[in-house]
Enzyme design. Structure first.
Site, PDB file in Angstrom:
ATOM      1  N   ILE A  53       0.850  -1.197   0.000  1.00 40.60           N
ATOM      2  CA  ILE A  53       0.000   0.000   0.000  1.00 40.60           C
ATOM      3  C   ILE A  53       0.884   1.244   0.000  1.00 40.60           C
ATOM      4  O   ILE A  53       1.517   1.556   1.012  1.00 40.60           O
ATOM      5  CB  ILE A  53      -0.927   0.020   1.232  1.00 40.60           C
ATOM      6  CG1 ILE A  53      -1.799  -1.238   1.225  1.00 40.60           C
ATOM      7  CG2 ILE A  53      -1.799   1.273   1.198  1.00 40.60           C
ATOM      8  CD1 ILE A  53      -2.655  -1.389   2.464  1.00 40.60           C
ATOM      9  N   PRO A  54       0.957   1.921  -1.131  1.00 39.32           N
ATOM     10  CA  PRO A  54       1.808   3.122  -1.264  1.00 39.32           C
ATOM     11  C   PRO A  54       1.249   4.338  -0.548  1.00 39.32           C
ATOM     12  O   PRO A  54       0.881   5.334  -1.179  1.00 39.32           O
ATOM     13  CB  PRO A  54       1.853   3.311  -2.775  1.00 39.32           C
ATOM     14  CG  PRO A  54       0.479   2.900  -3.197  1.00 39.32           C
ATOM     15  CD  PRO A  54       0.177   1.681  -2.344  1.00 39.32           C
ATOM     16  N   CYS A  55       1.205   4.278   0.768  1.00 35.30           N
ATOM     17  CA  CYS A  55       0.608   5.386   1.512  1.00 35.30           C
ATOM     18  C   CYS A  55       1.434   6.670   1.421  1.00 35.30           C
ATOM     19  O   CYS A  55       0.955   7.736   1.783  1.00 35.30           O
ATOM     20  CB  CYS A  55       0.392   4.993   2.970  1.00 35.30           C
ATOM     21  SG  CYS A  55       1.833   4.337   3.781  1.00 35.30           S
ATOM     22  N   HIS A  56       2.667   6.542   0.915  1.00 36.14           N
ATOM     23  CA  HIS A  56       3.475   7.760   0.778  1.00 36.14           C
ATOM     24  C   HIS A  56       2.954   8.621  -0.365  1.00 36.14           C
ATOM     25  O   HIS A  56       3.339   9.762  -0.516  1.00 36.14           O
ATOM     26  CB  HIS A  56       4.938   7.387   0.540  1.00 36.14           C
ATOM     27  CG  HIS A  56       5.173   6.556  -0.675  1.00 36.14           C
ATOM     28  ND1 HIS A  56       4.957   5.197  -0.698  1.00 36.14           N
ATOM     29  CD2 HIS A  56       5.570   6.903  -1.922  1.00 36.14           C
ATOM     30  CE1 HIS A  56       5.240   4.742  -1.910  1.00 36.14           C
ATOM     31  NE2 HIS A  56       5.603   5.745  -2.679  1.00 36.14           N
TER      32      HIS A  56
END
Length: 104
Positions: A53-56
């Site tokens: 999950i690319p929460c950045h």
DNA sequence: TCCTTGACTGGCT
DNA sequence: GAGCCAGCCAAGG
């Protein structure tokens, strides 16, 4: 599913293409609850799978950073975004004009 | 069921 | 432009 909203948020987040970012507000909208941006923040903070999950790629409504639970926090978040080619307006604020992801 | 918390947002000063 | 405050939504205890 108990935390259906969170799952929805994660699903949308995974869909964000490399080199693009999305705002908490827009993510909440795509997850089905336009006003639940606070809940989106909670979802990101409890991110169960930081690797997928690319929460950045999730930033504030004006492109500003608010938090990051992996690595060295904000610093790591900025580094990752830069590596993906995200353009910055100021040292800690992305340029949404060119990097905002829109599915429309 | 109620209260608290949180990686937020928008408006106002 | 930066800081403060109230409002909003969902999850967890």
């Amino acid at each position: 599913m108990k935390n259906y909203f969170f799952q929805k948020v994660y699903a949308v987040a995974k869909d964000i293409p490399k080199g693009k970012v999305i705002t908490y507000k827009l993510l909440a909208k795509l997850a089905g609850s336009p006003g639940a941006y606070r809940a989106v923040g909670s979802a990101m903070a409890q991110n169960p799978d930081i690797t997928s999950i690319p929460c950045h790629r999730v930033v504030g409504s004006d492109g500003s950073m608010h938090g990051y639970s992996a690595g060295e926090g904000i610093k790591t978040k900025i580094e990752k975004l830069k590596q993906e080619g995200i353009k910055f307006k100021t040292p800690n604020r992305v340029d949404l004009e060119v990097s905002l992801w829109s599915i429309f």
